[in-house]
Design an enzyme around this catalytic site. Structure first.
Site, mmCIF file in Angstrom:
data_model
loop_
_atom_site.group_PDB
_atom_site.id
_atom_site.type_symbol
_atom_site.label_atom_id
_atom_site.label_comp_id
_atom_site.label_asym_id
_atom_site.label_seq_id
_atom_site.Cartn_x
_atom_site.Cartn_y
_atom_site.Cartn_z
ATOM 1 N N ASP A 137 0.835 -1.202 0.000
ATOM 2 C CA ASP A 137 0.000 0.000 0.000
ATOM 3 C C ASP A 137 0.870 1.253 0.000
ATOM 4 O O ASP A 137 2.103 1.160 0.053
ATOM 5 C CB ASP A 137 -0.932 -0.050 1.230
ATOM 6 C CG ASP A 137 -2.287 0.580 0.946
ATOM 7 O OD1 ASP A 137 -2.375 1.441 0.049
ATOM 8 O OD2 ASP A 137 -3.265 0.227 1.639
ATOM 9 N N ASP B 11 -10.885 2.591 -2.986
ATOM 10 C CA ASP B 11 -11.292 1.309 -2.405
ATOM 11 C C ASP B 11 -12.759 1.032 -2.701
ATOM 12 O O ASP B 11 -13.600 1.940 -2.611
ATOM 13 C CB ASP B 11 -11.160 1.354 -0.874
ATOM 14 C CG ASP B 11 -9.713 1.231 -0.415
ATOM 15 O OD1 ASP B 11 -8.811 1.101 -1.265
ATOM 16 O OD2 ASP B 11 -9.503 1.258 0.810
#
Ligand SMILES: *[C@@H]1O[C@H](CO)[C@@H](O)[C@H](O)[C@H]1NC(C)=O
Ligand SMILES: *[C@@H]1O[C@H](CO)[C@@H](O)[C@H](O)[C@H]1NC(C)=O
Ligand SMILES: *[C@@H]1O[C@H](CO)[C@@H](O)[C@H](O)[C@H]1NC(C)=O
Length: 413
Positions: free
Chosen positions: A160, A217
């Site tokens: 990430d 997301d």
């Protein structure tokens, strides 16, 4: 209501620039499996949520279900941990360590268990100082962490990009890619790089990563699914040409079998992810999966489109905008048609009714818009396993609101 069809410029034949792709021989078709994040997020409260907290039992349960309920045999092979698996501090040698209460046997034992089921294990890290959930990041520890993951027997890494600067992405992702390679262990590399910056250099990203997230997301709603599809449609020239064996755009997890999508919408997500050549990572509870959701996730003909070995990502080829008299200020996209060329000459087509106006819409795909040289084809509805017959020049069918009709066209000999 009037549908006005607009053809989109045809670029199906754009060459992917994959000559310098990441050369690890992995993810030659979009990777498939299960990923904890959308459904379980950072729930570390195993006292109150024993069945839905991030602990080794969750991943072992999912591995059991993937192996024994038909998923593994269809290609779903990864069990992937997301954030919140580690302790908040590295150990005294500077090593990442799994939370000792929630992972009492450690990640290596979990990897062994997952491997014993014929599956692979993925883990999560961050190239910044911390992960998004505040656990230790790999900044300053890239080689050490790559070696730790390899020693544990990890098969995939999602890295990430929280707590990092733009400069960190430019250096951090290539460094981790190199460090993973140096371990000698084949590890699929999933990057969040383009999702964090304004103008991603996809040529560079494809040299470094096997898959990469482009956008926000996903969450458990049709708004989220349609938002991702719309982003892919509107920005396809920027990143569609870069999808190819070993390098994939990742629109994020499948939320089929969760709470927010109707059955029609679950089929729509599966169909669109097949057209997009998207990685298929379920984020759901396989222990309580409704039968109708399982059937969608295990539809062999849809999976075959997703896994087509040519690896071309589908493109928007037409869309329609509806002007509605009433309070709405601007016209909205009501229908979209996407097409994906397949190995052997077939064409997969997805016809989407966005649901902005009620009622089934009759949607037409013109073979000319799809950029094929033939004008006559047999059409098969792959989601429903039905042959629909032979069609010349175009194919039309009703599509339900927030639904997709996914068809496979085989040119007549
Ligand atoms: C490392 O990269 C080389 C080419 O640069 C490749 O041949 C090799 O398979 C890679 N190894 C791993 C483990 O990814
Ligand atoms: C994008 O990356 C490629 C490959 O690393 C490089 O050759 C090219 O110069 C980069 N483009 C820009 C605009 O930075
Ligand atoms: C889910 O995603 C949609 C679309 O991006 C967004 O509007 C919504 O606020 C998100 N919901 C949550 C709970 O994050």
């Amino acid at each position: 209501m009037e549908f006005q069809f607009i053809s989109v410029a045809l670029l199906l034949l754009l060459q992917p620039s994959n000559l310098l792709a990441l050369d690890n021989g992995l993810a030659l078709t979009p990777p498939m499996g299960w990923l904890a994040w959308e459904r379980y997020a950072c729930d570390i409260d195993c006292t109150n949520d024993p069945d839905s907290c991030i602990n080794e039992k969750l991943f072992m349960d999912m591995a059991d279900h993937m192996a024994s309920h038909g998923f593994r045999n269809l290609g779903y092979e990864f069990i992937n941990i997301d954030d919140c698996w580690a302790t908040k501090m590295r150990d005294d040698k500077g090593m990442l360590q799994a939370d000792p209460v929630r992972f009492p046997n450690g990640i290596k034992a979990l990897a062994d268990y997952v491997h014993s089921k014929g599956l692979k294990l993925g883990i999560y890290g961050d190239l910044g100082s911390h992960t998004c959930g505040g656990y230790p990041g790999s900044l300053g520890y890239v080689e050490k962490d790559a070696k730790t993951f390899a020693d544990w027997g990890v098969d995939m890494l999602k890295l990430d990009g929280c707590y990092a600067s733009e400069a960190d992405y430019e250096t951090g992702y290539p460094e981790m890619s190199k460090a993973l390679n140096a371990t000698g262990r084949p590890i699929v590399f999933s990057c969040s790089w383009p999702a964090y910056i304004k103008t991603p250099n996809y040529t560079r990203i494809a040299e470094v990563c096997n898959l990469w997230r482009n956008y926000d997301d996903i969450n458990d709603s049709w708004d989220s699914v349609l938002g991702i599809i719309t982003h892919y449609a509107q920005n396809q020239d920027q990143f569609q040409p870069f999808a190819a064996p070993g390098q994939w755009n990742d629109p994020d997890m499948l939320i089929i079998g969760d709470f927010g999508l109707s059955l029609e919408q679950q089929k729509a997500q599966m169909a669109m992810w097949a057209i997009f050549a998207a990685p298929l990572f379920m984020s759901n509870d396989l222990r309580k999966l409704p039968k109708e959701s399982k059937d969608i996730l295990q539809n062999k003909e849809v999976i075959a489109i997703n896994q087509d070995k040519m690896g071309k990502q589908g493109r928007l080829i037409a869309s329609s905008i509806t002007k509605h008299s009433g309070q709405r200020k601007s016209p909205e996209v009501t229908n979209m048609v996407f097409a994906r060329p397949l190995d052997g000459g077939d064409l997969a087509v997805a016809m989407l009714n966005t649901g902005h106006f009620s009622g089934p819409h009759n949607i037409t795909v013109s073979f000319k818009d799809a950029g094929v040289s033939w004008s006559k084809a047999s059409v098969r509805d792959v989601m429903n396993g039905m042959d629909l017959g032979m069609f010349t020049d175009s194919f039309s069918a009703p599509v339900n609101p927030t639904g997709v009709r996914l068809v496979r066209l085989t040119p007549a000999k």
